[in-house]
Design an enzyme around this catalytic site. Sequence first.
Site, PDB file in Angstrom:
ATOM      1  N   SER A 249      40.773  50.430  23.808  1.00  0.00           N
ATOM      2  CA  SER A 249      41.460  51.690  23.513  1.00  0.00           C
ATOM      3  C   SER A 249      42.843  51.479  22.915  1.00  0.00           C
ATOM      4  CB  SER A 249      41.583  52.534  24.781  1.00  0.00           C
ATOM      5  OG  SER A 249      42.343  51.842  25.765  1.00  0.00           O
ATOM      6  N   ASP A 295      34.684  43.804  31.025  1.00  0.00           N
ATOM      7  CA  ASP A 295      35.835  43.195  31.715  1.00  0.00           C
ATOM      8  C   ASP A 295      36.991  44.197  31.738  1.00  0.00           C
ATOM      9  OD1 ASP A 295      37.511  41.378  32.945  1.00  0.00           O
ATOM     10  OD2 ASP A 295      38.059  40.361  31.077  1.00  0.00           O
ATOM     11  N   CYS A 335      38.459  43.016  38.482  1.00  0.00           N
ATOM     12  CA  CYS A 335      39.668  42.260  38.837  1.00  0.00           C
ATOM     13  C   CYS A 335      40.506  43.031  39.855  1.00  0.00           C
ATOM     14  CB  CYS A 335      40.494  41.948  37.590  1.00  0.00           C
ATOM     15  SG  CYS A 335      41.126  43.413  36.735  1.00  0.00           S
TER      16      CYS A 335
END
Length: 391
Positions: A249, A295, A335
């Site tokens: 983005s 990710d 994460c």
Amino acid sequence: MKQIQLKRGKEESLLRFHPWVFSGAIQQMDRDVADGDTVRVVTSSGNFIAVGHYQEGSIAVRVLTFSDVDIDDAFWASRLQSALDMRLAVGLADSSANNTYRLVHGEGDNLPGLVIDIYGQTAVMQAHSIGMHRCRKQIATQLVRVMDSRLKHVFYKSETTLPFMEMENGFLYGGGADNDNIAVENGLKFHVDWLRGQKTGFFVDQRENRSLLERYACGRRVLNMFCYTGGFSFYALRGGAEMVHSVDSSAKAIELTNRNVALNFPDCQRHQAFCEDAFKFLEASERQYDLIVLDPPAFAKHRGALHNALKGYTRLNQKAFQMIQPGGLLFTFSCSQVVTKEHFRNAVFTAAALARRKVRILHQLHQPADHPVNIYHPEGEYLKGLVLYVE
């Protein structure tokens, strides 16, 4: 040194060498203790137990040592030397094919609140506590001494990790025209934007997972979502991918991805980058891919956001399962520290069931050796990943 006294029985976690003192464990402290001060922690009966940095908040003290010593030049040099010795022992430092690694990983290197990443001859240092921020110049001096000829520059970058403090990012040592922002990871080159980029400029923690993807990329059509600087993308290209699409983005991230692809593969016709919201791209895309990488940034930075984060992981992975070709591979990650391996796996399993796909686990992934987990601080295990075969 100023002193903090614990409530009765609240030293138990410290006796097990956990490096945090929570605010609720404190009985009393010296009146003039301020954010960033180095303090001695004692039990309710006055016995020494630890030395650390104080900061107002839930985690009140981050423990530097369980020995009653001064936090001086010798202390910082010893801790930094220990961190370097470990990277040398596992072959990450002083490698011609890889000059990029994390030298200090907070609690994992017994330096809570401090991160240092190495990019060639530049160290990018980041403080996550006021105590480390106040010690930055002393640490930088000892870092240069310990690293010796390996290091020419130390760049300090903590504006985003300590946004409530007035500071500017900048060089603590070196800088100037000879400061090269191109680093090498497993023989691939990439630009590092340590001034404006996320974290210290690159996500060093995915190095080994990117190498694994390279092994599977040959002949596949690859989609790299949340690509940031394009790490997975240029590994896929070197692995022989037929086509690679990178999505993020951020326009700056897409620009950096294109620069990194061009740096390694000039005039590459197999790569295309898209500056779009990930969910909108997945909703609108009619393309089907053989290999997809998910990710995303941390969906949950505190426990209060956990429920919504798990819903987000489920939705994201469901879309990937719906798009991927039979026989395809999905590399999916979280994460978020508060998302456990069990949380993440359940979210992905739910997504597979909703998409009605048969799925098998090929690999369970985690952070690499230069992001060690202190055995007394299991919270340090933050990166979770799965490689899935989708029928």
